[in-house]
Write an enzyme that holds these catalytic residues in place. Structure first.
Site, PDB file in Angstrom:
ATOM      1  N   LYS A 272     -33.756  16.959  52.195  1.00  0.00           N
ATOM      2  CA  LYS A 272     -33.063  16.385  51.046  1.00  0.00           C
ATOM      3  C   LYS A 272     -31.567  16.428  51.350  1.00  0.00           C
ATOM      4  CE  LYS A 272     -32.679  16.880  45.998  1.00  0.00           C
ATOM      5  NZ  LYS A 272     -33.152  17.630  44.807  1.00  0.00           N
TER       6      LYS A 272
ATOM      7  N   SER B  99     -35.233  14.886  41.138  1.00  0.00           N
ATOM      8  CA  SER B  99     -34.221  14.257  41.964  1.00  0.00           C
ATOM      9  C   SER B  99     -34.597  14.189  43.445  1.00  0.00           C
ATOM     10  CB  SER B  99     -32.900  15.011  41.818  1.00  0.00           C
ATOM     11  OG  SER B  99     -33.027  16.337  42.313  1.00  0.00           O
TER      12      SER B  99
ATOM     13  N   SER C  82     -37.213  19.140  39.956  1.00  0.00           N
ATOM     14  CA  SER C  82     -36.956  18.106  40.971  1.00  0.00           C
ATOM     15  C   SER C  82     -37.792  18.176  42.236  1.00  0.00           C
ATOM     16  CB  SER C  82     -35.486  18.115  41.360  1.00  0.00           C
ATOM     17  OG  SER C  82     -34.749  17.436  40.382  1.00  0.00           O
TER      18      SER C  82
HETATM   19  N1  GLN Z   1     -34.408  16.123  35.907  1.00  0.00           N
HETATM   20  C1  GLN Z   1     -33.703  17.347  35.703  1.00  0.00           C
HETATM   21  C2  GLN Z   1     -32.231  17.063  35.561  1.00  0.00           C
HETATM   22  O1  GLN Z   1     -31.879  15.950  35.553  1.00  0.00           O
HETATM   23  C3  GLN Z   1     -33.959  18.295  36.834  1.00  0.00           C
HETATM   24  C4  GLN Z   1     -33.206  17.972  38.059  1.00  0.00           C
HETATM   25  C5  GLN Z   1     -33.423  18.962  39.135  1.00  0.00           C
HETATM   26  O2  GLN Z   1     -34.370  19.734  39.121  1.00  0.00           O
HETATM   27  N2  GLN Z   1     -32.507  18.952  40.091  1.00  0.00           N
HETATM   28  O3  GLN Z   1     -31.425  17.944  35.443  1.00  0.00           O
END
Ligand code: GLN
Length: 490
Positions: free
Chosen positions: A78, A153, A177
């Site tokens: 990532k 994400s 994410s």
């Molecule tokens: N979707 C969640 C957010 O927007 C989690 C994102 C994540 O785990 N990095 O914060």
């Protein structure tokens, strides 16, 4: 069997018995990335020359008789992990051409293990999002259905693994994410206990929640990836000093007598009926293997969601203050003075979701509001952790949905952040409590995969992986791949 369909253990065997070389393996996966990624957009950066060099070095080590699980095996990072010599964008224009002067601990460990990085995967900007649509490098398509988002994400990692462009990939999970994109793309993902994997060199979103982990086809593959990443790091003061068990050796623990807690509050009107049905199917498979289903109470998911969307933006507003046009990354053209430099660098460099969170976080932390918002959110966080502790008095593992629906259409929630935030209602409580969580594929709704979440008490990754592995010994959802990405179909 074609190389791209093999598990990490099978690839290891093939390399060690000289059925193919690390260079051949790397070339095969690079070719798949070349063929398919113009459509998927799962990579932000590809590094074929560096990958082939690393593969050649791995071949030398293999020839010398070295035995190591990931030696010579490709993967993708990532694009939130700092990598010397390869840009680290975090999905943002702000870091569009930034090259880190050091390696993240996770990257150092994978390099030492001889793993071969093919590139850096697409993601929501600064890991803020649930659909990968917030990336400055464009949306990613879900390989199962190109009309759908891959989740976020870590959407690029999930899509790349689902299409078998890489055997496995890293991810990070602040509020879901790893687990949510794994569910949407039909792969297995593990977010370990907070502190299990070093955050050093992992660009911070919300430091008290962020945790690195793995996306791969199966739990057995996740065990191998996590083994290489996990462990204490003196450079991360929140890193846990606990010893790391042998995750692969523990996979064969039987499910007999395992108490699986199913939270009543999670199977209500907000959960899609097909998703609920596939999870019920999976629970029956666990019961057939001797696990005992226990219905439990796990209240306050709404409270957790509200607390998260204060705590995470508050920490983000502080973490992202370092991107000021002076020290890192993007700088606006011809600033008039210092204020103009700050203002325009940040307003031009950040995307709209990141700005929204910085505004919310700055407001929540401002003097006079601190206790009304941040203080209360922290109390809610403690309540959520206590709820889990009470639940784990009655069961060994908690099982439920990862997300309320399967992958939604690209663009469906783009103008409605509040609906997007609801995607995380089942994953966020786990981060607030710092617990390990997994997502495993358990079937489909039409073309789109359904994921089931498994949650454990702190540092029970081995138990979670074994639970998932036992299920995957009885089912083949984790072996399915989207037909368009089979060889011979293009
Ligand atoms: N979707 C969640 C957010 O927007 C989690 C994102 C994540 O785990 N990095 O914060």
């Amino acid at each position: 069997m074609s190389l791209y369909k093999q598990s990490l253990a099978e690839l290891r065997f093939g390399l060690d018995t000289r059925q193919f070389s690390a260079r051949e393996l790397t070339e095969a996966f690079l070719a798949r990335v070349g063929t398919h990624d113009a459509v998927l957009n799962s990579f932000i950066s590809r590094v074929p020359e560096a990958a082939l060099l690393a593969a050649d070095q791995a071949d030398v080590r293999i020839a010398a008789g070295e035995k190591a699980p990931l030696l010579g095996i490709p993967y993708a990072h990532k694009d939130i992990f700092c990598t010397q010599g390869v840009r680290t964008t975090c999905g943002s224009k702000m870091l569009g051409d930034w090259v880190a002067p050091y390696d993240a601990t996770v990257h150092q460990r994978l390099n030492a293990a001889g793993a071969v990085m093919l590139g850096k995967t697409n993601m929501d900007e600064f890991a803020m999002g649930s659909s990968n649509e917030n990336s400055a490098f464009g949306a990613v398509k879900n390989p199962w259905d190109h009309a759908a988002v891959p989740g976020g994400s870590s959407g690029g990692s999930a899509a790349a693994v689902a299409a078998r462009l890489v055997p496995w990939a890293t991810g990070t999970d602040t509020g879901g994410s790893i687990r949510q994109p794994a569910a949407y793309c039909g792969v297995t993902g593990i977010k370990p206990t907070y502190g299990r994997v070093s955050r050093y060199g992992m660009i911070a979103y919300a430091s008290s929640l962020d945790q690195g982990g793995v996306l791969a086809p199966s739990a057995a593959d996740c065990a191998i990836g996590l083994q290489a990443m996990a462990g204490h790091d003196p450079r991360d003061s929140t890193s846990a000093a606990q010893p790391v068990p042998d995750y692969s050796a523990d996979l064969n623990q039987s499910l007999a007598g395992l108490r699986i807690g199913v939270p009543r509050q999670w199977f209500t009107a907000g959960l899609d009926a097909t998703v609920a049905a596939r999870i019920e199917d999976a629970l029956r498979v666990f019961e057939q293997q001797g696990a005992i289903r226990v219905d439990i109470d796990l209240p306050d998911a709404e409270l957790a969601l509200a607390a998260y969307y204060l705590i995470a933006p508050a920490e983000a507003s502080s973490n992202l203050s370092r991107f000021d046009g002076v020290r890192f990354g993007y700088r606006c053209a011809e600033p008039r003075d210092l204020m103009d430099l700050y203002e325009r660098s940040r307003s031009e460099g950040f995307g709209s979701e990141v700005k929204r969170r910085i505004l919310i976080g700055t407001y929540a932390l401002s003097a006079g509001y601190y206790d009304a918002f941040y203080g209360r959110a922290q109390r809610a966080r403690r309540q959520v952790a206590e709820n889990f502790a009470a639940a784990f008095a009655q069961c060994d593992v908690i099982a439920g949905p990862v997300a309320p629906t399967v992958a939604f259409d690209l663009g469906a929630h783009a103008s409605d952040p509040a609906t997007m935030y609801l995607e995380d209602i089942y994953t966020i409580p786990v981060n607030l409590a710092g617990l390990p969580g997994m997502s495993i594929p358990v079937g489909f709704s039409g073309l789109r995969p359904v994921g089931m979440q498994l949650i454990g008490a702190p540092f029970t990754e081995a138990r979670l992986l074994a639970t998932a592995h036992q299920y995957q010994q009885q089912t083949d959802w984790h072996l399915r791949m989207p037909a368009a990405y089979e060889e011979g179909s293009v």
